[in-house]
Write a protein that holds these residues in place. Structure first.
Motif, PDB file in Angstrom:
ATOM      1  N   VAL A 138      30.078  11.325  -7.720  1.00 10.53           N
ATOM      2  CA  VAL A 138      29.171  11.447  -8.862  1.00 10.53           C
ATOM      3  C   VAL A 138      29.960  10.977 -10.080  1.00 10.53           C
ATOM      4  O   VAL A 138      31.078  11.445 -10.317  1.00 10.53           O
ATOM      5  N   GLU A 198      19.059  14.002  -6.233  1.00  9.74           N
ATOM      6  CA  GLU A 198      20.200  14.914  -6.293  1.00  9.74           C
ATOM      7  C   GLU A 198      21.355  14.308  -7.088  1.00  9.74           C
ATOM      8  O   GLU A 198      22.057  15.014  -7.818  1.00  9.74           O
ATOM      9  N   LEU A 199      21.569  13.011  -6.958  1.00 12.36           N
ATOM     10  CA  LEU A 199      22.665  12.359  -7.672  1.00 12.36           C
ATOM     11  C   LEU A 199      22.400  12.374  -9.173  1.00 12.36           C
ATOM     12  O   LEU A 199      23.295  12.669  -9.971  1.00 12.36           O
ATOM     13  N   ARG A 245      20.517  14.491 -10.770  1.00 15.03           N
ATOM     14  CA  ARG A 245      20.618  15.877 -11.239  1.00 15.03           C
ATOM     15  C   ARG A 245      22.076  16.305 -11.400  1.00 15.03           C
ATOM     16  O   ARG A 245      22.426  16.977 -12.377  1.00 15.03           O
ATOM     17  N   CYS A 246      22.933  15.895 -10.477  1.00 13.32           N
ATOM     18  CA  CYS A 246      24.356  16.244 -10.594  1.00 13.32           C
ATOM     19  C   CYS A 246      24.959  15.657 -11.863  1.00 13.32           C
ATOM     20  O   CYS A 246      25.746  16.317 -12.559  1.00 13.32           O
ATOM     21  N   LEU A 289      23.654  17.764 -14.787  1.00  9.21           N
ATOM     22  CA  LEU A 289      24.278  19.092 -14.811  1.00  9.21           C
ATOM     23  C   LEU A 289      25.703  19.021 -15.351  1.00  9.21           C
ATOM     24  O   LEU A 289      26.235  20.011 -15.850  1.00  9.21           O
ATOM     25  N   ARG A 290      26.315  17.863 -15.251  1.00 11.52           N
ATOM     26  CA  ARG A 290      27.622  17.640 -15.876  1.00 11.52           C
ATOM     27  C   ARG A 290      27.486  17.365 -17.369  1.00 11.52           C
ATOM     28  O   ARG A 290      28.485  17.236 -18.062  1.00 11.52           O
ATOM     29  N   ASN A 324      14.986  15.047 -15.345  1.00 13.20           N
ATOM     30  CA  ASN A 324      16.298  15.461 -15.834  1.00 13.20           C
ATOM     31  C   ASN A 324      16.385  15.514 -17.349  1.00 13.20           C
ATOM     32  O   ASN A 324      17.450  15.789 -17.892  1.00 13.20           O
TER      33      ASN A 324
END
Length: 271
Positions: A135, A157-158, A160-161, A164-165, A196
């Motif tokens: 990521v 998912e990528l 979102r990761c 989230l960072r 997102n």
């Protein structure tokens, strides 16, 4: 933050492609860009037969040129992607350079483009390329930014990761084709932006109907509300999108989705 989306033609002449990219970067700086984004495989035809022969290791021609232009222009450069050689492997890699020409990020495409659409496009990047596994985010004076390459963007998912960072914008060098582009290009960039609550920026090569792989074009910038700010057509173009990153904070405050703690919302039970 002013972003320049450089939808440039990609030819079989690597040197000419690099020259075109450098000229467009100079134009972007002259137009007040803070960050400029090149397309996927900006210096190489998008063709398995070309990836290894056009590839380069550390210190290669394209990488030197992008770093040098970033330093000369004091401009953030998202260097599209290029075939990166490491040992016997070839990666589809995007390099990001800071205002002093320093390497800020390297993203090796994680999800290789292996598709076979009935009546449409068939392509298998895995015939030549190896996948990455990271990521990728990078820091600027405007905040944290996210980075992925083309097919990666289909995997929520990528994205979102990255967010989230802390990513406030996701940059996506990409080359959707004439099957997937009309169906999903705008949809995906708007969808990821809404999911997102961030800006999304996708940059494609200009369309070349004579190429073995025909890119869709339509480079795009979308805001966190899902509104399309700028979108190109199919031909050569540079778009300028002014991204007011305060809008990310405002929308996340008004609709607190991204910050919601999942464990506070859902009870997990064993069956």
């Amino acid at each position: 933050m002013r972003a320049a989306l450089i939808q440039m033609p990609v030819t079989e002449d690597k040197g000419k492609n690099i020259e075109t990219a450098c000229r467009r970067l100079q134009e972007a700086k002259a137009r007040g860009a803070d960050i400029a984004v090149l397309p996927e495989m900006f210096c190489c035809p998008y063709d398995n037969a070309c990836f290894r022969s056009y590839g380069e290791a550390e210190g290669g021609e394209a990488r030197r040129a992008l770093s040098g232009m970033a330093a000369e222009l004091e401009l953030y450069v998202v260097g599209g992607s290029l075939p990166e050689l490491e040992g016997d492997r070839v990666y589809n890699t995007s390099f990001v350079y800071g205002r002093k020409g320093e390497l800020l990020a390297r993203h090796r495409k994680v999800h290789l483009f292996d598709i076979d659409v009935e009546g449409g496009q068939r392509f298998k990047e895995s015939d030549t390329l190896s996948p990455g596994n990271a990521v990728t985010t990078f820091e600027t004076e405007f905040g944290t930014m996210g980075l992925c390459v083309c097919f990666d963007f289909r995997f929520e998912e990528l994205a979102r990761c990255m967010c989230l960072r802390g990513a406030r914008c996701i940059f996506v060098p990409a080359a959707f084709n004439m099957t997937t582009g009309p169906a999903h290009w705008e949809l995906l960039f708007r969808q990821r932006a809404v999911d997102n609550q961030c800006f999304t920026v996708g940059v494609s090569p200009a369309r070349d109907e004579t190429a073995s792989y025909v890119a869709y074009g339509h480079s795009i910038a979308v805001d966190p509300w899902g509104s399309v700010l700028r979108q190109a057509g199919s031909g050569e173009a540079t778009l300028y999108a002014d991204l007011d990153l305060r809008r990310v904070d405002a929308i996340r405050r008004q609709l607190p989705i991204l910050s919601a703690r999942r464990e506070d919302l859902y009870e997990v039970r064993e069956l």
